[in-house]
Design an enzyme around this catalytic site. Sequence first.
Site, PDB file in Angstrom:
ATOM      1  N   HIS A   4       0.814  -1.226   0.000  1.00  0.00           N
ATOM      2  CA  HIS A   4       0.000   0.000   0.000  1.00  0.00           C
ATOM      3  C   HIS A   4       0.841   1.268   0.000  1.00  0.00           C
ATOM      4  O   HIS A   4       0.302   2.363  -0.124  1.00  0.00           O
ATOM      5  CB  HIS A   4      -0.912   0.023   1.231  1.00  0.00           C
ATOM      6  CG  HIS A   4      -1.850  -1.136   1.288  1.00  0.00           C
ATOM      7  ND1 HIS A   4      -1.705  -2.172   2.174  1.00  0.00           N
ATOM      8  CD2 HIS A   4      -2.937  -1.426   0.554  1.00  0.00           C
ATOM      9  CE1 HIS A   4      -2.677  -3.049   1.984  1.00  0.00           C
ATOM     10  NE2 HIS A   4      -3.429  -2.625   1.006  1.00  0.00           N
ATOM     11  N   HIS A  13      -7.576   4.951   5.235  1.00  0.00           N
ATOM     12  CA  HIS A  13      -6.901   3.838   4.562  1.00  0.00           C
ATOM     13  C   HIS A  13      -5.417   4.148   4.415  1.00  0.00           C
ATOM     14  O   HIS A  13      -5.028   5.262   4.064  1.00  0.00           O
ATOM     15  CB  HIS A  13      -7.529   3.587   3.188  1.00  0.00           C
ATOM     16  CG  HIS A  13      -7.112   2.282   2.583  1.00  0.00           C
ATOM     17  ND1 HIS A  13      -5.889   2.100   1.984  1.00  0.00           N
ATOM     18  CD2 HIS A  13      -7.741   1.083   2.506  1.00  0.00           C
ATOM     19  CE1 HIS A  13      -5.792   0.854   1.554  1.00  0.00           C
ATOM     20  NE2 HIS A  13      -6.905   0.208   1.861  1.00  0.00           N
ATOM     21  N   GLU A  41      -3.208   3.391   2.250  1.00  0.00           N
ATOM     22  CA  GLU A  41      -2.734   3.871   0.941  1.00  0.00           C
ATOM     23  C   GLU A  41      -2.933   5.387   0.826  1.00  0.00           C
ATOM     24  O   GLU A  41      -2.037   6.119   0.396  1.00  0.00           O
ATOM     25  CB  GLU A  41      -3.491   3.158  -0.188  1.00  0.00           C
ATOM     26  CG  GLU A  41      -3.075   3.652  -1.569  1.00  0.00           C
ATOM     27  CD  GLU A  41      -3.949   3.117  -2.691  1.00  0.00           C
ATOM     28  OE1 GLU A  41      -4.394   1.957  -2.619  1.00  0.00           O
ATOM     29  OE2 GLU A  41      -4.194   3.878  -3.647  1.00  0.00           O
ATOM     30  N   SER A  97      -6.160  -9.415  -2.926  1.00  0.00           N
ATOM     31  CA  SER A  97      -5.123 -10.015  -2.071  1.00  0.00           C
ATOM     32  C   SER A  97      -5.477 -11.446  -1.671  1.00  0.00           C
ATOM     33  O   SER A  97      -4.887 -11.998  -0.746  1.00  0.00           O
ATOM     34  CB  SER A  97      -4.893  -9.142  -0.832  1.00  0.00           C
ATOM     35  OG  SER A  97      -6.102  -8.770  -0.242  1.00  0.00           O
TER      36      SER A  97
END
Length: 288
Positions: free
Chosen positions: A74, A124, A126, A262
Amino acid sequence: MKVIRAQAMGMCFGVKDALSTVMMMDYPERATVYGQLVHNGEVLKRIKARGFSTLEESDRTPAVSTPNVVITAHGLSDKERRTLEASGKTLIDTTCPLVSRVHQIARDLHEKGYFVIVAGRKDHVEVQGIVGDLERFAVVARPEDVLVYPSDRIAVVCQTTTPPALLDVLFETISRKNAGKEIRFIDTICGPTRKRQEAVEDLLPKVQALVVVGGKNSNNTRQLRALGEKAGLPCFQVERASELRPGWFYGLDTVGLTAGTSTLDQTIDEVYAALVEMEVSCDATIRK
Ligand code: SF4
């Protein structure tokens, strides 16, 4: 039960590369994975089993005890990288190149004087990495988050797993509320995410329910599930086959299957096999 698999699903190249880097690393006991390498419990179990130290995203601190630190798929802001390096850590970088691309675009536009808006979830990891190197920015997850921004030049990028339809709405709202300003829009949704979302859209008319395999905290998995829910289908998100419940499928003949970026192929195959073998009675008795 008939199970139709989405044409595109499961692990993307970014996650595969990150996983292969850590699975092949020498001396895993000398490294800390700086957050969740990917948002998938089964993958994280494999990493821990190799002997890596791990840190939850909310607990990240440069004061890790190992000499090596693995940056997750990320990504991480340059500011945080410098802090880790200044404390003597060697970084092993598994950032997906498509996440690095968003960092680069956001930084370039920021340097050129644009106020940068990131469409995505501000909690998040990222998104935190992208905005970590910016001073003038906003993060918007919903049209209600959009404001009139204090700049005549605005650039919009997005979290790589943003649904295209949401991005369209956000861009339209930003443009409307900031009419008359220069607004640059760069679509940074990643190709694998887009393909998986399109594959689910194709699948939905053919099935009576949707099973989504992926981590509970995986944003792209959640988005796949949201597409099914928006279409009015019963949707079930599981991390592994043992979580499936026959009662969910009572009276259904055909179920769709998809998986987040993922999710291991092995996990998808196990869920598929369990669904195919599952006997769901059409009378009131569930046989298995
Ligand atoms: S979902 Fe997209 S951005 Fe994220 S790791 Fe996979 S390819 Fe890279």
